[in-house]
Scaffold this active site. Structure first.
Site, PDB file in Angstrom:
ATOM      1  N   GLU A 106       0.882  -1.162   0.000  1.00  0.00           N
ATOM      2  CA  GLU A 106       0.000   0.000   0.000  1.00  0.00           C
ATOM      3  C   GLU A 106       0.911   1.201   0.000  1.00  0.00           C
ATOM      4  OE1 GLU A 106      -3.286   2.485   2.522  1.00  0.00           O
ATOM      5  OE2 GLU A 106      -1.411   1.807   3.353  1.00  0.00           O
TER       6      GLU A 106
ATOM      7  N   ASP B 293     -10.644   1.761   3.749  1.00  0.00           N
ATOM      8  CA  ASP B 293     -10.357   3.187   3.962  1.00  0.00           C
ATOM      9  C   ASP B 293     -11.177   4.088   3.047  1.00  0.00           C
ATOM     10  OD1 ASP B 293      -8.324   2.635   5.819  1.00  0.00           O
ATOM     11  OD2 ASP B 293      -6.756   2.618   4.271  1.00  0.00           O
TER      12      ASP B 293
HETATM   13  O1  TEU Z   1      -3.751   3.606   5.370  1.00  0.00           O
HETATM   14  C1  TEU Z   1      -2.859   4.592   4.945  1.00  0.00           C
HETATM   15  C2  TEU Z   1      -3.399   5.887   4.454  1.00  0.00           C
HETATM   16  O2  TEU Z   1      -2.653   6.798   4.301  1.00  0.00           O
HETATM   17  C3  TEU Z   1      -4.783   6.201   4.144  1.00  0.00           C
HETATM   18  O3  TEU Z   1      -5.399   5.456   3.205  1.00  0.00           O
HETATM   19  C4  TEU Z   1      -5.491   6.421   5.440  1.00  0.00           C
HETATM   20  O4  TEU Z   1      -6.537   5.529   5.562  1.00  0.00           O
HETATM   21  C5  TEU Z   1      -6.036   7.787   5.609  1.00  0.00           C
HETATM   22  O5  TEU Z   1      -7.313   7.789   5.095  1.00  0.00           O
HETATM   23  C6  TEU Z   1      -5.277   8.945   5.057  1.00  0.00           C
HETATM   24  O6  TEU Z   1      -6.116  10.075   5.057  1.00  0.00           O
HETATM   25  C7  TEU Z   1      -3.263   2.481   6.043  1.00  0.00           C
HETATM   26  C8  TEU Z   1      -4.417   1.583   6.434  1.00  0.00           C
HETATM   27  O7  TEU Z   1      -5.048   1.108   5.287  1.00  0.00           O
HETATM   28  C9  TEU Z   1      -5.330   2.340   7.356  1.00  0.00           C
HETATM   29  O8  TEU Z   1      -6.488   1.628   7.664  1.00  0.00           O
HETATM   30  C10 TEU Z   1      -4.550   2.672   8.595  1.00  0.00           C
HETATM   31  O9  TEU Z   1      -5.309   3.480   9.431  1.00  0.00           O
HETATM   32  C11 TEU Z   1      -3.243   3.387   8.274  1.00  0.00           C
HETATM   33  O10 TEU Z   1      -2.518   2.804   7.206  1.00  0.00           O
HETATM   34  C12 TEU Z   1      -2.329   3.343   9.479  1.00  0.00           C
HETATM   35  O11 TEU Z   1      -1.882   2.041   9.688  1.00  0.00           O
END
Ligand code: TEU
Ligand code: CA
Length: 542
Positions: A251, A321
């Site tokens: 990711e 997300d």
């Molecule tokens: O998400 C990382 C991230 O930067 C974004 O997609 C986040 O959800 C946020 O909306 C930015 O505005 C990952 C995971 O998918 C997320 O669920 C976690 O909260 C995050 O990392 C931290 O581990």
């Protein structure tokens, strides 16, 4: 050429808390997933990605891990996990886990120890003294907070790029990487088949100097895709991943096509594929909280850029997300079913590995909450309060949450029309959408013309057509209403045409109808509202 298994299979993402509760405590769990394996098998799923199931105090629903070697008791036991891996394997379903190694929970014993400046764990995290009574630098976090917390006991601050309960690990300390390698081997030895690597392109912080002035994420130039991160990924690949039959999907936040090429270049041996964000940003201004009107052509052009940038990538329209795709890119009112099928067609006919998020296959919609009290997500609460400080009016703040909150995707899975949508016999941890009597698995499962039936059919089609599995991609049209592209392999050319509008639209493409989302077998020269078609072109590229 034979493709690796992770290019041929469909991945299904499970957000365990919201998938299926088996013991009535209102929280989805591993036994619940075991009970639903047959459902996933019948859908044609080949890989399950489990959002974090490790021990966690759940400030960020498992993305704050307090023990990487244990299962969150709310979700089950290690014996349940072993059973899940085994039962899935019997159905030829592989499991990948979420790997969250940018940060841990502040409840992790490493962090607890590291609060003591003399502890050998001090250097596992990023501790710095303040500057003239202020934090060590001017960075800001992903979750709308400052990203330093002052610790009275030691008189220093620690860095957290996400919630304050998620302190960032220090990858300048080689011991941290050793710990990570042990964690990876532990789970791979248990029989899992890879990892979805959380925010993996920001692990290594080059420097802690002040960031350039910018609206969001001040400081990002010091940690986005730095050479140190590439070295870490190469080291993990060399010492761990290459010893197993597994794959990794990163990711990667704020990733550019060039960064993506570096991360996925087979020669560099880092990751197998990544989740890029550009296509998910086409309906926003600067940050996701400020939405602009959805434009199908803009979405298609962003997808096209990434289809061209990488030989193989991870494709997705939803995850835990993001808001629900049918509410965002489709029409969750009158054309709910049509537009959900259109988005299914888009997802499953691109080049790359498709990732389906739980509930997407039945067209689940955004939540119908009416107040912030019903929202659980830490990010939503932080943003709401920041917006208040910035004097954004209440009605607009609530609209921001409604359109964009991550809880839109986290409401419980809608299995049937009974109490709590069949998710739980107890009070669910997050509200069930009131549309569950209309939108649920039971209502769709035996109907071939349902959204679920259409996913099943598309997955079968993809498995049987090499051109869909491995053909080249070419964008043909990225209009305001119609999007079309070709997939080509040797002499076969398939054309996929999608009508993103509520009216009939003319198209210029001709060919044998392989599949139309409406069920039609001939389409003439017009697509129906939100209709999607796959054509086999008679004359080259149509
Ligand atoms: O998400 C990382 C991230 O930067 C974004 O997609 C986040 O959800 C946020 O909306 C930015 O505005 C990952 C995971 O998918 C997320 O669920 C976690 O909260 C995050 O990392 C931290 O581990
Ligand atoms: Ca439970």
């Amino acid at each position: 050429m034979k493709q690796p298994w992770w290019q041929e299979r469909i991945v299904y993402q499970i957000y365990p808390r919201s998938f299926q509760d088996s013991n009535g405590d209102g929280i989805g769990d591993l036994r619940g997933i075991i009970n639903r394996l047959d459902y996933l098998d019948a859908l044609g799923v080949g890989v399950i990605w489990l959002s974090p199931v490790y021990r966690s105090p759940n400030v960020d629903n498992g993305y704050d891990i307090s023990d990487y070697y244990d299962i969150n008791p709310q979700l089950g036991t290690m014996a349940d996990m072993d059973e899940l891996i085994k039962k899935a394997a019997e159905l030829d379903i592989r499991i990948i886990m979420d790997l969250v190694i940018n940060h841990t929970s502040d409840q992790h014993v490493w962090f607890q120890q590291s609060r003591d400046p003399k502890s050998p764990y001090r250097d596992y995290y990023i501790w710095r003294p303040g500057k003239n009574g202020k934090p060590p630098n001017n960075w800001t976090s992903f979750f709308a907070e400052d990203c330093w917390v002052y610790d009275e006991k030691s008189g220093e601050y620690y860095l957290h790029l996400f919630a304050k309960e998620q302190p960032d690990l220090n990858y300048n300390n080689p011991k941290v990487l050793e710990e990570v390698k042990n964690i990876l081997s532990f789970w791979l030895d248990k029989g899992i088949s890879g990892f979805r690597c959380d925010v993996i392109n920001i692990l290594y912080k080059d420097s802690l100097a002040d960031g350039r002035q910018r609206l969001i994420l001040r400081g990002i130039e010091h940690y986005l895709s730095r050479p140190g991160t590439h070295e870490i990924l190469q080291s993990l690949r060399r010492d761990v991943f290459s010893q197993y039959d597994c794959f990794t999907v990163g990711e990667t936040v704020f990733v550019t096509p060039q960064m993506g090429r570096d991360l996925c270049d087979p020669e560099r041996e880092e990751l197998d594929m990544i989740f890029s964000f550009e296509h998910m940003e086409t309906d926003q201004f600067i940050v996701k909280w400020f939405k602009r009107k959805f434009h199908p052509g803009r979405l298609a052009k962003a997808i096209d850029r990434w289809q061209r940038a990488l030989d193989w990538n991870a494709n997705y329209l939803e995850n835990h997300d993001q808001p629900r795709s049918v509410s965002r890119f489709g029409n969750d009112g009158r054309f709910w079913s049509e537009s959900a099928k259109l988005l299914a067609t888009l997802l499953l006919t691109l080049r790359g590995t498709p990732f389906i998020y739980q509930g997407q296959e039945i067209g689940m919609t955004n939540f119908d909450f009416t107040s912030l009290g019903q929202v659980q997500d830490v990010e939503s609460h932080n943003v709401y309060h920041l917006a208040k400080k910035l004097l954004i009016p209440g009605w607009y703040r609530w609209r921001m949450i409604q359109q964009t909150s991550r809880d839109n995707a986290r409401t419980p899975m809608q299995w049937d029309g009974t109490a709590n949508a069949g998710f739980s016999t107890g009070q669910p941890w997050l509200g069930v959408n009131n549309n569950f009597k209309r939108i649920n698995v039971a209502e769709q499962i035996d109907r071939d013309d349902s959204i679920l039936g259409f996913y099943r059919e598309l997955i079968r089609l993809r498995a049987s057509l090499d051109t869909l599995k491995s053909g080249q991609f070419q964008l043909l049209t990225a209009g305001r209403h119609v999007v079309a592209y070709a997939r080509s392999l040797e002499n076969e050319h398939l054309i996929i045409a999608l009508n993103f509008s509520t009216r009939n639209r003319r198209i210029a493409y001709k060919g044998e109808v392989i599949l139309a989302s409406s069920g039609r077998t001939a389409i003439g020269d017009e697509l129906l509202p939100y209709e999607a078609v796959i054509l086999r072109s008679m004359s080259g590229r149509g």
